[in-house]
Design an enzyme around this catalytic site. Structure first.
Site, mmCIF file in Angstrom:
data_model
loop_
_atom_site.group_PDB
_atom_site.id
_atom_site.type_symbol
_atom_site.label_atom_id
_atom_site.label_comp_id
_atom_site.label_asym_id
_atom_site.label_seq_id
_atom_site.Cartn_x
_atom_site.Cartn_y
_atom_site.Cartn_z
ATOM 1 N N LYS A 26 -2.573 12.098 -4.752
ATOM 2 C CA LYS A 26 -1.721 11.105 -4.064
ATOM 3 C C LYS A 26 -1.944 9.726 -4.688
ATOM 4 O O LYS A 26 -0.992 9.028 -5.039
ATOM 5 C CB LYS A 26 -2.073 11.056 -2.588
ATOM 6 C CG LYS A 26 -1.521 9.845 -1.840
ATOM 7 C CD LYS A 26 -1.873 9.796 -0.378
ATOM 8 C CE LYS A 26 -3.203 9.215 -0.071
ATOM 9 N NZ LYS A 26 -3.266 7.749 -0.056
ATOM 10 N N CYS A 72 -4.581 -2.472 7.898
ATOM 11 C CA CYS A 72 -4.384 -1.112 8.405
ATOM 12 C C CYS A 72 -5.614 -0.784 9.245
ATOM 13 O O CYS A 72 -6.508 -1.610 9.418
ATOM 14 C CB CYS A 72 -4.204 -0.123 7.263
ATOM 15 S SG CYS A 72 -5.730 0.239 6.408
ATOM 16 N N PRO A 124 -6.857 -7.196 2.108
ATOM 17 C CA PRO A 124 -6.171 -8.308 1.441
ATOM 18 C C PRO A 124 -5.702 -7.913 0.034
ATOM 19 O O PRO A 124 -6.155 -6.904 -0.513
ATOM 20 C CB PRO A 124 -7.251 -9.377 1.375
ATOM 21 C CG PRO A 124 -8.534 -8.647 1.448
ATOM 22 C CD PRO A 124 -8.288 -7.459 2.319
ATOM 23 N N VAL A 125 -4.811 -8.716 -0.531
ATOM 24 C CA VAL A 125 -4.321 -8.460 -1.894
ATOM 25 C C VAL A 125 -4.570 -9.656 -2.808
ATOM 26 O O VAL A 125 -3.954 -9.792 -3.867
ATOM 27 C CB VAL A 125 -2.815 -8.099 -1.894
ATOM 28 C CG1 VAL A 125 -2.585 -6.757 -1.217
ATOM 29 C CG2 VAL A 125 -1.987 -9.206 -1.232
ATOM 30 N N LEU A 142 -6.833 -10.352 -4.881
ATOM 31 C CA LEU A 142 -7.254 -10.045 -6.263
ATOM 32 C C LEU A 142 -6.056 -9.631 -7.123
ATOM 33 O O LEU A 142 -5.985 -9.980 -8.308
ATOM 34 C CB LEU A 142 -8.317 -8.955 -6.272
ATOM 35 C CG LEU A 142 -9.597 -9.279 -5.496
ATOM 36 C CD1 LEU A 142 -10.588 -8.127 -5.593
ATOM 37 C CD2 LEU A 142 -10.220 -10.578 -5.993
ATOM 38 N N ILE A 192 -17.267 -0.067 1.307
ATOM 39 C CA ILE A 192 -15.968 -0.472 0.775
ATOM 40 C C ILE A 192 -15.077 -1.093 1.843
ATOM 41 O O ILE A 192 -14.487 -2.147 1.648
ATOM 42 C CB ILE A 192 -15.231 0.741 0.133
ATOM 43 C CG1 ILE A 192 -16.129 1.456 -0.889
ATOM 44 C CG2 ILE A 192 -13.904 0.296 -0.486
ATOM 45 C CD1 ILE A 192 -16.446 0.638 -2.123
ATOM 46 N N ARG A 236 0.317 12.247 5.301
ATOM 47 C CA ARG A 236 0.351 11.246 4.229
ATOM 48 C C ARG A 236 -0.410 11.714 3.007
ATOM 49 O O ARG A 236 -0.096 11.316 1.889
ATOM 50 C CB ARG A 236 -0.263 9.936 4.729
ATOM 51 C CG ARG A 236 0.470 9.306 5.881
ATOM 52 C CD ARG A 236 -0.027 7.914 6.134
ATOM 53 N NE ARG A 236 0.063 7.119 4.919
ATOM 54 C CZ ARG A 236 -0.189 5.806 4.885
ATOM 55 N NH1 ARG A 236 -0.548 5.158 5.968
ATOM 56 N NH2 ARG A 236 -0.088 5.134 3.754
HETATM 57 C C1 EPZ Z 1 -7.320 2.540 -3.038
HETATM 58 O O1 EPZ Z 1 -7.011 1.541 -2.078
HETATM 59 C C2 EPZ Z 1 -6.941 3.854 -2.395
HETATM 60 N N1 EPZ Z 1 -5.516 3.870 -2.095
HETATM 61 C C3 EPZ Z 1 -7.754 4.053 -1.111
HETATM 62 O O2 EPZ Z 1 -7.435 5.350 -0.602
HETATM 63 C C4 EPZ Z 1 -9.238 4.021 -1.465
HETATM 64 O O3 EPZ Z 1 -9.990 4.141 -0.276
HETATM 65 C C5 EPZ Z 1 -9.572 2.698 -2.165
HETATM 66 O O4 EPZ Z 1 -8.722 2.532 -3.333
HETATM 67 C C6 EPZ Z 1 -11.029 2.627 -2.616
HETATM 68 O O5 EPZ Z 1 -11.301 3.673 -3.482
HETATM 69 C C7 EPZ Z 1 -4.649 4.108 -3.108
HETATM 70 O O6 EPZ Z 1 -5.019 4.282 -4.256
HETATM 71 C C8 EPZ Z 1 -3.192 4.142 -2.743
HETATM 72 P P1 EPZ Z 1 -9.393 -1.439 -3.228
HETATM 73 P P2 EPZ Z 1 -7.034 -0.030 -2.514
HETATM 74 O O7 EPZ Z 1 -8.464 -2.506 -3.674
HETATM 75 O O8 EPZ Z 1 -6.587 -0.176 -3.899
HETATM 76 C C9 EPZ Z 1 -11.076 -5.301 -1.079
HETATM 77 C C10 EPZ Z 1 -6.790 6.923 0.992
HETATM 78 O O9 EPZ Z 1 -7.380 7.362 1.987
HETATM 79 N N2 EPZ Z 1 -9.957 -6.004 -1.720
HETATM 80 O O10 EPZ Z 1 -10.222 -0.734 -4.239
HETATM 81 O O11 EPZ Z 1 -6.323 -0.798 -1.450
HETATM 82 C C11 EPZ Z 1 -10.606 -4.319 -0.010
HETATM 83 O O12 EPZ Z 1 -10.422 -4.988 1.233
HETATM 84 C C12 EPZ Z 1 -6.805 5.434 0.683
HETATM 85 O O13 EPZ Z 1 -6.161 7.632 0.152
HETATM 86 C C13 EPZ Z 1 -9.898 -7.396 -1.638
HETATM 87 O O14 EPZ Z 1 -10.756 -8.048 -1.023
HETATM 88 O O15 EPZ Z 1 -8.585 -0.345 -2.397
HETATM 89 C C14 EPZ Z 1 -11.720 -3.313 0.028
HETATM 90 O O16 EPZ Z 1 -12.747 -3.812 0.853
HETATM 91 C C15 EPZ Z 1 -7.510 4.644 1.764
HETATM 92 N N3 EPZ Z 1 -8.868 -8.054 -2.238
HETATM 93 C C16 EPZ Z 1 -12.225 -3.276 -1.422
HETATM 94 O O17 EPZ Z 1 -11.715 -4.470 -2.048
HETATM 95 C C17 EPZ Z 1 -7.894 -7.373 -2.948
HETATM 96 O O18 EPZ Z 1 -6.985 -8.023 -3.497
HETATM 97 C C18 EPZ Z 1 -11.733 -2.103 -2.229
HETATM 98 O O19 EPZ Z 1 -10.325 -2.039 -2.073
HETATM 99 C C19 EPZ Z 1 -7.972 -5.968 -3.015
HETATM 100 C C20 EPZ Z 1 -9.019 -5.306 -2.403
#
Ligand code: EPZ
Length: 423
Positions: A22, A118, A124-125, A127, A331, A401
């Site tokens: 996915k 969620c 947040p986004v 980064l 995480i 999902r």
């Molecule tokens: C991806 O989410 C996955 N989703 C998540 O899977 C997975 O848990 C996660 O990576 C960690 O491996 C998809 O790939 C669609 P991150 P993502 O950016 O990219 C913080 C599932 O169950 N952060 O690596 O959103 C964030 O809050 C889902 O399939 C910022 O602070 O995760 C988190 O604490 C759930 N600022 C940490 O980084 C940002 O701009 C890691 O998030 C981006 C993230």
């Protein structure tokens, strides 16, 4: 809404096919926005998130067709008719933010709704945005949207070091950099197999990328990308989830398509817990010798560490372990919502902030429980398979999902599980 009813099981026996990932597919699909040529993805999973991403891409003017019962996705976006990713789609699925980088790189403009949080965290986004700003993008946050513009002449190569590892931000920046003018060096990037898969697909489309799977990506921008046909990598989270089924119930299950290299840290923990994990010609076979599994401690981390997406499922196993285990979630800030539901089944779990202490018990008892998020939902199903009596899991739309045909796959190895309409 549907419910899933699970009854306690004896040992399992048989094989489970593992689908395409996915989280790979959700970043491969937006890559179509980088080119006006056709992109074909094979081994695509049939999930509601994929349908949501399809709807989003179609709202931008891309064509997306699901062939062969949806396992092949034929995508093409020769001319985008919109550059606005609306809130009503983005709020359903956070991965929608992954259209931002490709749209900006291709047409120099993008308006993407902020995804919002969620159940598991604020998500947040920032980064994503900082990496694109480093490449010259100007971003205006207003009315809940990111209004992005590339500089005249397009994005330009940059050196950017992520202050923390982010899968999605790495993916957005990597896709944008493929069409930026000059060289981009991204440091402290995510190393997940889904990132490696994206890099391989982009390279097949003509991108010039080095370093996938390491902490640094170097991308030489090109003027244009062409089409490609790419197989979606195996879903390591679905794989790990089903590897836990025989761990919970006993018996032996072979997960077809699995490879240990996708889940080494997880497999090490299964081994520590006393399970037998062996790679076969067709996948990974897991069996549980007689007696209870051993309690082991786990700390989630970015790849190659223990995946946060398998923490809830592993906690279900530790509920029945012989001893006390400590699970540390590093995480996300709120990813223990399955704990109170497992406690309804007799589990003994103490949650303090990012730590959960699990005191193993001899037996769990079936109970009505509620799915709170995607991975928690399947954790409750695993617990129900090992519990005495019947467990009813509600709100299983979370499950759809990320897990294709979960009832069919578990029934095939002997689980007593069915899906019913909620009365
Ligand atoms: C991806 O989410 C996955 N989703 C998540 O899977 C997975 O848990 C996660 O990576 C960690 O491996 C998809 O790939 C669609 P991150 P993502 O950016 O990219 C913080 C599932 O169950 N952060 O690596 O959103 C964030 O809050 C889902 O399939 C910022 O602070 O995760 C988190 O604490 C759930 N600022 C940490 O980084 C940002 O701009 C890691 O998030 C981006 C993230």
């Amino acid at each position: 809404m549907d419910q899933i009813i699970v009854r306690g099981n004896g040992p399992l026996k048989g094989e489970i096919p593992i689908a395409g990932a996915k989280n790979a597919c959700l970043t491969l699909m937006p890559a179509t926005l980088l080119t006006d040529q056709p992109l074909t993805l094979t081994n695509a999973p049939r999930l509601s998130d994929i349908r949501t991403m399809t709807a989003l891409l179609q709202s931008l003017g891309a064509e997306v067709a699901g062939l062969q019962e949806g396992q092949v996705l034929a995508l093409s976006s020769h001319a985008l008719t919109s550059h606005r990713a609306d809130y009503d789609i983005v709020r359903k699925m956070r991965a929608s933010i992954l259209v931002l980088g490709p749209m900006l790189a291709r047409d120099g403009v993008a308006e993407v709704s902020l995804p919002g949080g969620c159940a598991i965290g604020a998500r947040p986004v920032d980064l994503h945005l900082r990496a694109l700003e480093a490449m010259g993008a100007s971003l205006d946050l207003r009315d809940g949207y990111v209004h992005a513009r590339a500089p005249h002449g397009g994005l330009r190569g940059a050196v950017f070091e992520f202050p923390l590892v982010s899968v999605g931000a790495t993916e957005n920046a990597l896709m944008a950099a493929t069409l930026a003018r000059g060289t981009t060096v991204l440091k402290n990037v995510a190393r997940e197999p889904e990132i490696v898969d994206l890099a391989r697909c982009l390279r097949a489309m003509g991108a010039r990328i080095e370093g996938e799977g390491t902490g640094t990506l170097t991308i030489e921008g090109v003027d244009a990308l062409h089409g490609a046909t790419h197989p979606v990598v195996t879903d390591r989270i679905e794989l790990g989830t089903y590897m836990l089924a025989p761990a919970m119930c006993g018996g032996e299950v072979e997960c077809i398509g699995g490879r240990i290299e996708l889940l080494e840290a997880f497999c090490e923990k299964l081994d520590e817990a006393g399970l037998v994990v062996e790679e076969t010609a067709r996948g990974i076979k897991v069996s549980r010798p007689n007696g209870r599994v051993r309690a082991v401690n786990v700390t989630t981390a970015p790849f190659p560490g223990f995946p946060t997406d398998l923490q809830a499922q592993f906690m279900a196993l530790m509920c029945l372990a012989d001893g006390t285990s400590i699970l540390e979630e590093t995480i996300f800030e709120n990813r223990f919502m399955h704990a109170p539901e497992l406690a309804r089944m007799g589990a003994r779990i103490e949650v303090q902030g990012g730590h959960a202490t699990v005191h193993g018990v001899e037996t769990l008892r079936g109970a009505p429980v509620m799915a709170t998020d995607l991975r928690a939902s399947v954790s409750l199903i695993l617990a129900g398979m090992a519990a005495e009596g019947q467990t009813t899991v509600s709100r299983v739309y979370h499950l759809d999902r990320g897990y294709e045909h979960v009832v069919r796959k578990l029934r095939a190895v002997g689980a007593h599980i069915e899906r019913v309409k909620e009365d």
